[in-house]
Design a protein around this motif. Structure first.
Motif, PDB file in Angstrom:
ATOM      1  N   ALA A  96     -53.821 -79.124   2.837  1.00 50.37           N
ATOM      2  CA  ALA A  96     -53.645 -80.054   1.717  1.00 50.37           C
ATOM      3  C   ALA A  96     -52.176 -80.229   1.375  1.00 50.37           C
ATOM      4  O   ALA A  96     -51.355 -79.347   1.619  1.00 50.37           O
ATOM      5  N   GLY A  97     -51.863 -81.378   0.803  1.00 53.37           N
ATOM      6  CA  GLY A  97     -50.498 -81.615   0.322  1.00 53.37           C
ATOM      7  C   GLY A  97     -49.719 -82.547   1.224  1.00 53.37           C
ATOM      8  O   GLY A  97     -50.040 -82.728   2.396  1.00 53.37           O
ATOM      9  N   ARG A  98     -48.666 -83.114   0.663  1.00 49.07           N
ATOM     10  CA  ARG A  98     -47.795 -84.010   1.397  1.00 49.07           C
ATOM     11  C   ARG A  98     -46.356 -83.751   0.958  1.00 49.07           C
ATOM     12  O   ARG A  98     -46.121 -83.251  -0.141  1.00 49.07           O
ATOM     13  N   PRO A  99     -45.384 -84.071   1.813  1.00 51.45           N
ATOM     14  CA  PRO A  99     -43.989 -83.821   1.435  1.00 51.45           C
ATOM     15  C   PRO A  99     -43.522 -84.772   0.350  1.00 51.45           C
ATOM     16  O   PRO A  99     -44.013 -85.893   0.214  1.00 51.45           O
ATOM     17  N   HIS A 100     -42.560 -84.306  -0.432  1.00 53.24           N
ATOM     18  CA  HIS A 100     -41.976 -85.115  -1.498  1.00 53.24           C
ATOM     19  C   HIS A 100     -40.492 -85.285  -1.193  1.00 53.24           C
ATOM     20  O   HIS A 100     -39.727 -84.323  -1.249  1.00 53.24           O
ATOM     21  N   TYR A 101     -40.095 -86.512  -0.862  1.00 54.67           N
ATOM     22  CA  TYR A 101     -38.720 -86.775  -0.460  1.00 54.67           C
ATOM     23  C   TYR A 101     -37.927 -87.406  -1.609  1.00 54.67           C
ATOM     24  O   TYR A 101     -38.489 -87.911  -2.579  1.00 54.67           O
ATOM     25  N   GLY A 102     -36.621 -87.395  -1.460  1.00 57.26           N
ATOM     26  CA  GLY A 102     -35.724 -87.998  -2.443  1.00 57.26           C
ATOM     27  C   GLY A 102     -34.463 -87.158  -2.562  1.00 57.26           C
ATOM     28  O   GLY A 102     -34.384 -86.036  -2.073  1.00 57.26           O
ATOM     29  N   ARG A 103     -33.457 -87.708  -3.219  1.00 54.51           N
ATOM     30  CA  ARG A 103     -32.217 -86.962  -3.438  1.00 54.51           C
ATOM     31  C   ARG A 103     -32.466 -85.873  -4.488  1.00 54.51           C
ATOM     32  O   ARG A 103     -33.086 -86.128  -5.524  1.00 54.51           O
ATOM     33  N   LEU A 104     -31.975 -84.672  -4.198  1.00 53.07           N
ATOM     34  CA  LEU A 104     -32.235 -83.529  -5.073  1.00 53.07           C
ATOM     35  C   LEU A 104     -31.831 -83.798  -6.520  1.00 53.07           C
ATOM     36  O   LEU A 104     -32.591 -83.515  -7.453  1.00 53.07           O
ATOM     37  N   LEU A 105     -30.626 -84.338  -6.722  1.00 51.42           N
ATOM     38  CA  LEU A 105     -30.128 -84.495  -8.071  1.00 51.42           C
ATOM     39  C   LEU A 105     -30.776 -85.654  -8.821  1.00 51.42           C
ATOM     40  O   LEU A 105     -30.538 -85.834 -10.015  1.00 51.42           O
ATOM     41  N   GLU A 106     -31.602 -86.411  -8.114  1.00 54.09           N
ATOM     42  CA  GLU A 106     -32.325 -87.497  -8.764  1.00 54.09           C
ATOM     43  C   GLU A 106     -33.778 -87.122  -9.062  1.00 54.09           C
ATOM     44  O   GLU A 106     -34.522 -87.907  -9.643  1.00 54.09           O
ATOM     45  N   MET A 107     -34.184 -85.918  -8.641  1.00 54.50           N
ATOM     46  CA  MET A 107     -35.546 -85.455  -8.909  1.00 54.50           C
ATOM     47  C   MET A 107     -35.600 -84.906 -10.327  1.00 54.50           C
ATOM     48  O   MET A 107     -34.748 -84.104 -10.718  1.00 54.50           O
ATOM     49  N   ASP A 108     -36.607 -85.333 -11.089  1.00 50.35           N
ATOM     50  CA  ASP A 108     -36.771 -84.710 -12.392  1.00 50.35           C
ATOM     51  C   ASP A 108     -37.554 -83.406 -12.248  1.00 50.35           C
ATOM     52  O   ASP A 108     -38.048 -83.080 -11.172  1.00 50.35           O
TER      53      ASP A 108
END
Length: 252
Positions: A96-108
């Motif tokens: 189960a589960g999927r990756p969560h991508y994005g720039r680290l400093l833009e993740m809340d």
């Protein structure tokens, strides 16, 4: 080798005969293919997934013992699922589960917490609830190899990728003689990959066919074969098994 010997090898007894395999995330992709292979080896299967419709289709195909539709990252639902399982099970696989991508400093904070919940905390919660797994049985988790090379836009994935093998080894010691192992997959051609890549899916496939040492794309059946081998081989615990067709050996 005689004809009789060859025939006996071909007609061997299934190696999971009489055993029960639980697949959390078993309605599609790697989980469903592993359930199929486990059934072919004589196992009974119990499937879970978020969405009832594909879960029921999978259960019908495999004549599953039972199903449960719930969010595996919800601790209360996961605890209730394990509490209602049969008295003894043999193997639990978690896809189960999927990756969560994005720039680290833009993740809340909530995005970061969800990324950790989906992998690290889910793994820990499954381990805490796995008291019904028989001695010598398996907890088997699926992670990835892509986050081993940090890069902008990967978010918290490299952190999770680095932590999962250490958590696997620690749980193998704490849960012994139940065995705990991790499969670290590269790109696998699944419905999840299709949803993540969208229109770029075929380009990615072609790139991998051209560059991977195996000259083909890794599919769910490849991972399922490894998963069932880990269930069968009772000498395996605390380890991480890469399956990426050599993807780490070539440039991105």
């Amino acid at each position: 080798m005689s004809t009789a010997t060859i025939t006996s090898l071909i007609q061997r007894e299934p190696e999971l005969l009489g055993q029960t395999v639980v697949v959390i995330g078993g309605s599609a992709g790697i989980g469903l293919e592993t359930a199929r292979r486990a059934r072919a080896e004589g196992a009974k299967v119990i499937l879970t997934g978020r969405n009832p419709e594909p879960l029921q289709r999978a259960a019908s195909e495999l004549e599953a013992l039972s199903t449960a539709a719930f969010d595996a990252t919800d601790p209360a639902s996961l605890e209730r699922f394990f509490r209602e399982l049969p008295a003894t099970i043999d193997h639990v696989m978690v896809t189960a589960g999927r990756p969560h991508y994005g720039r680290l400093l833009e993740m809340d904070f909530e995005q970061a917490r969800r990324a950790l919940d989906t992998h690290l905390l889910l793994m820990l919660e499954v381990a805490r609830n796995a008291h019904k797994v028989r001695p010598g049985g398996t907890l088997l988790f699926v992670g990835g190899t892509g986050g081993r090379r940090p890069g902008i836009g990967l978010g918290i994935v490299p952190t999770v990728t680095a932590a999962l093998p250490a958590l696997t080894a620690s749980l193998a010691l704490e849960l012994a003689p139940v065995r705990v192992n991790l499969i670290a997959a590269g790109f696998v051609d699944t419905p999840l990959s299709a949803s993540l890549l969208g229109d770029e899916l075929e380009n990615r496939r072609n790139q991998l066919r051209a560059t991977l040492p195996i000259r083909r794309v890794v599919g769910p059946a490849d991972v399922a074969a490894l998963a069932v081998h880990i269930m069968i081989n009772t000498a395996l615990t605390g380890a991480t098994y890469d399956i990426d067709g050599g993807q780490q050996l070539v440039a991105r």
